[in-house]
Design a protein around this motif. Structure first.
Motif, mmCIF file in Angstrom:
data_model
loop_
_atom_site.group_PDB
_atom_site.id
_atom_site.type_symbol
_atom_site.label_atom_id
_atom_site.label_comp_id
_atom_site.label_asym_id
_atom_site.label_seq_id
_atom_site.Cartn_x
_atom_site.Cartn_y
_atom_site.Cartn_z
ATOM 1 N N ARG A 67 0.869 -1.459 -0.268
ATOM 2 C CA ARG A 67 -0.161 -0.341 -0.245
ATOM 3 C C ARG A 67 1.041 1.401 -0.196
ATOM 4 O O ARG A 67 0.942 2.189 -0.697
ATOM 5 N N ASP A 68 1.847 0.722 1.141
ATOM 6 C CA ASP A 68 3.072 2.674 1.507
ATOM 7 C C ASP A 68 4.226 2.688 -0.428
ATOM 8 O O ASP A 68 3.486 3.999 -0.807
ATOM 9 N N ALA A 69 3.825 2.006 -1.163
ATOM 10 C CA ALA A 69 4.743 1.699 -2.686
ATOM 11 C C ALA A 69 3.675 2.681 -3.392
ATOM 12 O O ALA A 69 4.288 3.010 -4.276
ATOM 13 N N ALA A 70 2.339 1.761 -3.362
ATOM 14 C CA ALA A 70 1.355 2.584 -4.411
ATOM 15 C C ALA A 70 1.034 3.825 -3.887
ATOM 16 O O ALA A 70 1.332 4.939 -4.327
ATOM 17 N N ILE A 71 1.375 4.429 -2.925
ATOM 18 C CA ILE A 71 0.949 6.485 -2.508
ATOM 19 C C ILE A 71 1.728 6.526 -2.478
ATOM 20 O O ILE A 71 1.930 7.535 -3.217
ATOM 21 N N VAL A 72 3.056 6.410 -2.490
ATOM 22 C CA VAL A 72 4.151 7.337 -2.598
ATOM 23 C C VAL A 72 4.455 7.126 -4.439
ATOM 24 O O VAL A 72 4.918 7.909 -4.995
ATOM 25 N N GLU A 73 4.294 6.475 -5.165
ATOM 26 C CA GLU A 73 4.513 6.522 -6.558
ATOM 27 C C GLU A 73 3.600 6.958 -7.124
ATOM 28 O O GLU A 73 4.120 7.784 -8.198
ATOM 29 N N LEU A 74 2.412 6.952 -6.472
ATOM 30 C CA LEU A 74 1.264 7.498 -7.149
ATOM 31 C C LEU A 74 1.252 8.926 -6.514
ATOM 32 O O LEU A 74 0.768 10.242 -7.853
ATOM 33 N N LEU A 75 1.516 9.127 -6.013
ATOM 34 C CA LEU A 75 1.880 11.024 -4.841
ATOM 35 C C LEU A 75 2.983 11.367 -6.538
ATOM 36 O O LEU A 75 2.458 12.677 -6.530
ATOM 37 N N TYR A 76 3.561 10.787 -6.638
ATOM 38 C CA TYR A 76 5.138 11.074 -7.560
ATOM 39 C C TYR A 76 4.580 10.774 -9.096
ATOM 40 O O TYR A 76 4.887 12.514 -9.652
ATOM 41 N N ALA A 77 3.585 10.266 -8.928
ATOM 42 C CA ALA A 77 3.477 9.603 -10.392
ATOM 43 C C ALA A 77 2.465 10.911 -11.120
ATOM 44 O O ALA A 77 2.459 11.394 -12.349
ATOM 45 N N THR A 78 1.341 11.383 -9.975
ATOM 46 C CA THR A 78 0.389 12.662 -10.868
ATOM 47 C C THR A 78 0.615 13.979 -10.523
ATOM 48 O O THR A 78 -0.241 14.548 -10.810
ATOM 49 N N ILE B 259 -0.980 14.519 -7.081
ATOM 50 C CA ILE B 259 -2.194 14.784 -6.714
ATOM 51 C C ILE B 259 -1.638 15.357 -5.237
ATOM 52 O O ILE B 259 -1.464 15.138 -4.503
ATOM 53 N N ARG B 260 -2.970 16.073 -4.828
ATOM 54 C CA ARG B 260 -3.149 16.085 -3.268
ATOM 55 C C ARG B 260 -3.394 15.559 -1.999
ATOM 56 O O ARG B 260 -3.616 14.442 -3.078
ATOM 57 N N VAL B 261 -2.603 15.304 -1.412
ATOM 58 C CA VAL B 261 -3.036 14.308 -0.226
ATOM 59 C C VAL B 261 -4.593 13.940 -0.004
ATOM 60 O O VAL B 261 -4.912 13.256 0.169
#
Length: 360
Positions: free
Chosen positions: A179-190, A192-194
């Motif tokens: 989950r945490d890997a997906a969170i960090v990857e998605l935040l950087y890739a997109t 988007i705001r938290v």
């Protein structure tokens, strides 16, 4: 001074007519109530009696304990409130029309270098691929301690209300790492705001087009693309990690979610893209903890989720993206907001020039 009816009407106007998020509406409500309460204590008996000098006294009083950015927001709230009253005939004239917003110093956003961002992504991906005993994102070592549940609670292994079997605990630890890997990857890739990330539902993610549908400020929706690494991390979490987590209701989540009626944590957590260990929709505080912990493990500067947003924008501009494309991706209503990242890129260019050019 009795002002509650007028303030309630203003709040309904913001929510219904302007479509502002619950978080923003609450901020307006609190700012205006604070101002009017102080004016009432000073002997102002009616909204019609409020003058510009009264508002300036309020500003001077609050400026001693609030930052310029906080005061700027408060002034915007007060100006909007009195403009609404004047427009709807509740007062004779608008006393706040001449109230000036405090100037906010221009501070360039903190960003990671591209190398640092790569190190961060590599670290969270390795954690997700490692053994389930890895203490990723707050999971503890076998000697004891607690797991950050993701919904603001902590579970002590083997000593909680619902004891967790060792093999399931290991699976849960691994699910948290995914989950945490997906969170960090998605935040950087997109970028988007938290608040936008925690409000995502599974149905908002489209793997066929590598895009995610985001509900941002003002309940505005946009579609943001993501790359292959983020897609792999998301797929691993949704297919391998998320089924391990028990699904419950999301009543205990952070109330700062972007969007409409679900902003107070309503809705079924089973729809949420990201869950806490107890099955509720993950909250913003835990996402911030995930990013801070991941940065420490990667040995990069301590950053917030918003710094990942800044980094994504800066790296896109460095890579040749158009300013308006970045504006659309970030969901900025004003191009001026996006232009801050051009200054960061120019500063980094000058720094690289000074380091690399022999006659710099």
């Amino acid at each position: 001074m009795d002002y509650r009816d007028e303030l309630d009407a203003f709040v309904r106007y913001l929510r219904v007519n302007r479509g502002l998020s619950e978080h923003t509406v609450r901020a307006y409500d609190g700012d205006v109530a604070d101002c009017l309460s102080m004016l009432a204590d000073r002997g102002v008996h009616s909204l019609r009696d409020v003058g510009i000098d009264d508002l300036r006294v309020w500003m001077a009083s609050r400026s001693r304990s609030h930052s310029r950015s906080s005061m700027a927001r408060k002034v915007v709230s007060i100006r909007a409130f009195f403009a609404y009253l004047a427009e709807h005939g509740m007062i004779d004239a608008d006393p706040a029309s001449a109230l000036k917003t405090p100037k906010i110093p221009s501070v360039l956003p903190a960003v990671l270098s591209e190398r640092q961002a790569r190190d961060l992504m590599d670290t969270v991906d390795r954690d997700a691929e490692s053994d389930a005993s890895t203490d990723a994102a707050g999971a503890v070592d076998p000697s004891g301690g607690s797991i950050d549940s993701g919904d603001g609670k902590r579970t002590v292994k083997g000593r909680s209300d619902h004891a967790v079997a060792p093999d399931h605990a290991a699976a849960l630890d691994h699910a948290v790492a995914l989950r945490d890997a997906a969170i960090v990857e998605l935040l950087y890739a997109t970028g988007i705001r938290v608040a936008e990330l925690v409000s995502l539902d599974v149905a908002d993610i489209d793997f066929s087009t590598h895009t995610v549908r985001v509900t941002g400020k003002g309940n505005k929706q946009r579609v943001v693309p993501f790359g292959v690494p983020a897609a792999k991390a998301l797929a691993a979490w949704l297919e391998q990690g998320r089924p391990v987590v028990p699904h419950g209701r999301s009543g205990g989540v952070d109330s700062g979610r972007a969007g409409g009626s679900s902003a107070d944590g309503g809705g079924i957590a089973g729809d949420a893209a990201f869950l806490g260990v107890r099955g509720a929709r993950i909250n913003q505080r835990v996402v911030r903890q995930v990013v801070h912990r991941s940065a420490a493990r990667a040995g990069v500067p301590d950053i917030s989720p918003h710094a990942l947003r800044h980094s994504a924008a800066t790296h896109m501009l460095d890579g040749g993206a158009d300013l308006r494309e970045v504006q659309e991706m970030l969901g900025h209503s004003s191009l001026q907001t996006t232009q801050r990242y051009t200054h960061v890129s120019i500063e980094q260019l000058i720094e690289r020039y000074d380091q690399a050019f022999p006659r710099a």
